[in-house]
Design a protein around this motif. Structure first.
Motif, PDB file in Angstrom:
ATOM      1  N   PHE A  30      80.323  38.945  28.730  1.00 36.55           N
ATOM      2  CA  PHE A  30      81.119  40.104  29.121  1.00 36.55           C
ATOM      3  C   PHE A  30      82.510  39.623  29.534  1.00 36.55           C
ATOM      4  O   PHE A  30      82.752  39.351  30.708  1.00 36.55           O
ATOM      5  CB  PHE A  30      80.455  40.853  30.281  1.00 36.55           C
ATOM      6  N   ARG A  32      85.159  40.971  30.166  1.00 33.68           N
ATOM      7  CA  ARG A  32      85.810  41.804  31.183  1.00 33.68           C
ATOM      8  C   ARG A  32      85.624  41.227  32.587  1.00 33.68           C
ATOM      9  O   ARG A  32      86.478  41.387  33.456  1.00 33.68           O
ATOM     10  CB  ARG A  32      85.217  43.201  31.094  1.00 33.68           C
ATOM     11  N   PHE A  33      84.516  40.554  32.824  1.00 32.10           N
ATOM     12  CA  PHE A  33      84.220  40.011  34.147  1.00 32.10           C
ATOM     13  C   PHE A  33      84.706  38.580  34.335  1.00 32.10           C
ATOM     14  O   PHE A  33      84.483  37.979  35.378  1.00 32.10           O
ATOM     15  CB  PHE A  33      82.717  40.068  34.420  1.00 32.10           C
ATOM     16  N   SER A  34      85.338  38.007  33.331  1.00 36.26           N
ATOM     17  CA  SER A  34      85.717  36.597  33.414  1.00 36.26           C
ATOM     18  C   SER A  34      86.972  36.340  34.249  1.00 36.26           C
ATOM     19  O   SER A  34      87.401  35.203  34.355  1.00 36.26           O
ATOM     20  CB  SER A  34      85.912  36.025  32.010  1.00 36.26           C
ATOM     21  N   SER A  35      87.522  37.366  34.869  1.00 39.48           N
ATOM     22  CA  SER A  35      88.711  37.151  35.685  1.00 39.48           C
ATOM     23  C   SER A  35      88.428  37.322  37.179  1.00 39.48           C
ATOM     24  O   SER A  35      89.337  37.192  37.981  1.00 39.48           O
ATOM     25  CB  SER A  35      89.821  38.115  35.264  1.00 39.48           C
TER      26      SER A  35
END
Length: 87
Positions: A30, A32-35
């Protein structure tokens, strides 16, 4: 008593690292959650283990099997250390 403490510490530490690796793999699906902060923590705590595993594993195109090698390596390391402690 010290052996028992060390054995328990080794078991808990390796289990936590395995859970962190598993969470990192799931998060990698995912983007989107890597930040977030959690991913940054997972990345910094698991990257040393994955770096070693990447040196061992062959390249398979886009497929990264280094987490599998890391899981196996951590389990083998835990077993070896516990056997050396006699636990």
């Amino acid at each position: 008593m010290v052996r028992s403490f060390l054995a328990q510490f080794i078991s808990i530490a390796t289990q936590l690292l395995i859970v962190a690796l598993f969470a990192r793999v799931i998060f990698s699906w995912f983007p989107r959650f890597s930040s977030g902060r959690l991913y940054a923590f997972l990345h910094s705590s698991t990257e040393p283990v994955l770096r070693v595993a990447r040196k061992i594993t062959p390249r398979l195109g886009m497929i990264d099997i280094s987490p599998i090698i890391a899981f196996i390596g951590l389990d083998l390391l835990r077993s070896l250390l516990l056997r050396l402690l006699g636990a």
